[in-house]
Design an enzyme around this catalytic site. Structure first.
Site, PDB file in Angstrom:
ATOM      1  CE1 TYR A 128      -3.647   2.565   0.657  1.00 16.00           C
ATOM      2  CE2 TYR A 128      -2.367   3.254   2.572  1.00 16.00           C
ATOM      3  CZ  TYR A 128      -3.417   3.467   1.685  1.00 16.00           C
ATOM      4  OH  TYR A 128      -4.221   4.568   1.826  1.00 16.00           O
ATOM      5  CG  ASP A 223       5.945   3.836   0.569  1.00 12.06           C
ATOM      6  OD1 ASP A 223       6.268   4.476   1.594  1.00 12.06           O
ATOM      7  OD2 ASP A 223       4.768   3.706   0.197  1.00 12.06           O
ATOM      8  CE  LYS A 255       2.034   4.766   8.109  1.00 11.62           C
ATOM      9  NZ  LYS A 255       0.671   4.754   8.550  1.00 11.62           N
TER      10      LYS A 255
HETATM   11  N1  PLP Z   1       2.996   4.297   2.118  1.00  9.55           N
HETATM   12  C1  PLP Z   1       2.964   3.393   3.112  1.00  9.55           C
HETATM   13  C2  PLP Z   1       3.983   2.291   3.131  1.00  9.55           C
HETATM   14  C3  PLP Z   1       2.005   3.477   4.115  1.00  9.55           C
HETATM   15  O1  PLP Z   1       1.986   2.559   5.098  1.00  9.55           O
HETATM   16  C4  PLP Z   1       1.056   4.525   4.063  1.00  9.55           C
HETATM   17  C5  PLP Z   1       0.010   4.633   5.115  1.00  9.55           C
HETATM   18  O2  PLP Z   1      -0.226   3.762   5.886  1.00  9.55           O
HETATM   19  C6  PLP Z   1       1.128   5.444   3.021  1.00  9.55           C
HETATM   20  C7  PLP Z   1       2.111   5.305   2.074  1.00  9.55           C
HETATM   21  C8  PLP Z   1       0.157   6.576   2.941  1.00  9.55           C
HETATM   22  O3  PLP Z   1       0.402   7.499   3.949  1.00  9.55           O
HETATM   23  P1  PLP Z   1      -0.759   8.497   4.447  1.00  9.55           P
HETATM   24  O4  PLP Z   1      -1.770   7.656   5.159  1.00  9.55           O
HETATM   25  O5  PLP Z   1      -0.042   9.463   5.328  1.00  9.55           O
HETATM   26  O6  PLP Z   1      -1.318   9.148   3.223  1.00  9.55           O
END
Ligand code: PLP
Length: 422
Positions: A128, A223, A255
């Site tokens: 994700y 990511d 985060k």
């Molecule tokens: N990338 C990863 C690996 C994530 O775990 C998340 C959210 O859980 C995101 C991107 C998206 O971040 P946000 O919820 O701050 O938009």
């Protein structure tokens, strides 16, 4: 008033049944709900609260920053200092701040396409990357929890250029690049997937991805929104790239680096980042990007995230992992505990998980029963089997003991569900 009663689907209890707790305050490792019940928090705001809730030094820094105004729409000192901290800890040479992880990956993909002049993106099933149109195909997190294979509202044209591959599958990556290599702008992967439960990259897998991208002139986008400053002091990269001697071309963060405020970032190679406006032609912007309160919270959090904090997270994780394993074994519940640095999760009723197909073999009713028994005993786990369990520097002996004490009854509840469903 609010669809599903929540402002982000993962907060709903759809996957486990019941009603979410409304939290009115949080301190250290503990949450307090509107009825005055206290819970040991194993969600930690889905990752950000590395130091625990309401950390006195973060609170003081934020309060002082607020006293000088909350947003100026001009460059500020904390955003420069936070950028320096990110560059010092990770592989990135330059960095741009945004307000969410979604924005970070969306912007990084646009930059990769603008830099390479190519249009295809490769991702892995179960990873994700936020609710970016092009990436909402076989995503993990809320989409898995809710059993939605993609989502209405994303046109086919938005995902037509996205190739989805099984995670940890080198042959699939090699085949995809052999066929489409000259059209691929970037391969995006969670540095260590945490959105299908924790599924660590097999040894050398991220390095293989970096090398495959390089060989085909594509960019490797790692990511680290979840793993960054969480899996280790340097994120997942500290556990593989820094050791093996390779660097991703682009990285996304979120985060922990926001310290509980809306801050995220993307960064990477200086020559790639130079293509971003106003230096280059790839447009990207944000009214609240680099907000002084959010960057102050993130900067203070990262400065306090010392090696001792990560040692503590590892020790606390070991306590919980061992106790969960013992309780589930004693109750006769087949399970696997999987880790990526300080991140971990538990899969119920299945073999070790190396990809999304494996994660989907979990016994979901067993997790739902376990979750509710833990909640009744005052331990708040993520309301989904497809999530990492998060600890913090504030999870002290008392909090850990509360978790350990709750486990035997929860394991029994899980076992009973296995009996009735098998
Ligand atoms: N990338 C990863 C690996 C994530 O775990 C998340 C959210 O859980 C995101 C991107 C998206 O971040 P946000 O919820 O701050 O938009």
């Amino acid at each position: 008033m609010t669809p599903g009663g929540v402002n982000s689907p993962v907060r709903a209890f759809n996957a486990v049944g019941g009603t979410p707790r409304f939290i009115t305050s949080a301190d250290g490792a503990w949450l307090t709900d509107a009825d005055g019940n206290r819970y040991v928090d194993l969600i930690c705001s889905w990752g950000p609260m590395l130091l625990g809730h309401n950390h006195p030094e973060v609170r003081a820094a934020v309060t002082e920053a607020v006293s000088r105004g909350t947003s100026y729409g001009t460059p500020t000192v904390p955003e420069v200092e936070l950028a320096e901290e990110l560059v010092a800890r990770t592989s990135v040479e330059r960095v741009r701040f945004v307000s969410s992880g979604t924005e970070a990956t969306m912007s990084a993909i646009r930059l990769a396409r603008g830099f390479t002049g190519r249009d295809m993106v490769v991702k892995f099933a179960g990873c994700y990357h936020g609710h970016v149109d092009a990436l909402l195909v076989s995503a993990g997190s809320g989409l898995v929890t809710l059993g939605v294979p993609g989502t209405p509202g994303v046109p086919e044209s938005a995902t037509a250029l996205t190739l989805v591959l099984p995670y940890n599958d080198r042959a699939a990556v090699t085949a995809a690049f052999a066929e489409h290599g000259d059209r691929i702008a970037c391969l995006v992967t969670e540095a260590a997937p945490g959105n299908m439960g924790v599924v660590p990259p097999e040894p050398g897998f991220n390095g293989f991805l970096a090398e495959t991208c390089r060989a085909h002139g594509a960019l490797f986008l790692s990511d680290e929104v979840m793993t960054g400053f969480r899996a280790s002091r340097q994120g997942q990269w500290g556990l593989d790239g820094a050791v093996e001697g390779w660097t991703p071309d682009l990285v996304t963060f979120g985060k922990v680096m926001g310290g509980g405020f809306p801050a995220a970032a993307f960064g990477g190679r200086a020559d790639v980042m130079a293509h971003l406006a106003p230096e280059g032609g790839v447009y990207q912007a944000g009214t609240l990007s680099g907000n002084p309160i959010a960057t102050t919270a993130g900067l203070t959090t990262l400065r306090l995230a010392t090696p001792e904090v990560y040692d503590h997270l590892n020790r606390a994780g070991d306590v919980v992992k061992q106790a969960v394993g013992e309780a589930l074994t004693a109750a006769g519940v087949p399970h696997v505990v999987q880790s990526a640095g300080t991140m971990f999760s538990v899969f119920f009723g299945c073999d070790p998980v190396r990809d999304f197909a494996g994660a989907n073999r979990q016994h979901l009713p067993a997790y739902a029963a376990f979750f509710h028994a833990m909640l009744d005993a005052g331990v708040h786990l993520p309301p989904s089997a497809f999530e990492a369990w998060f600890l913090s520097a504030a999870h002290d002996d008392q909090a850990l003991q509360a978790v350990v004490d709750a486990l035997p009854a929860a394991a029994t509840a899980a076992a009973q569900t296995l009996d009735t469903h098998s």
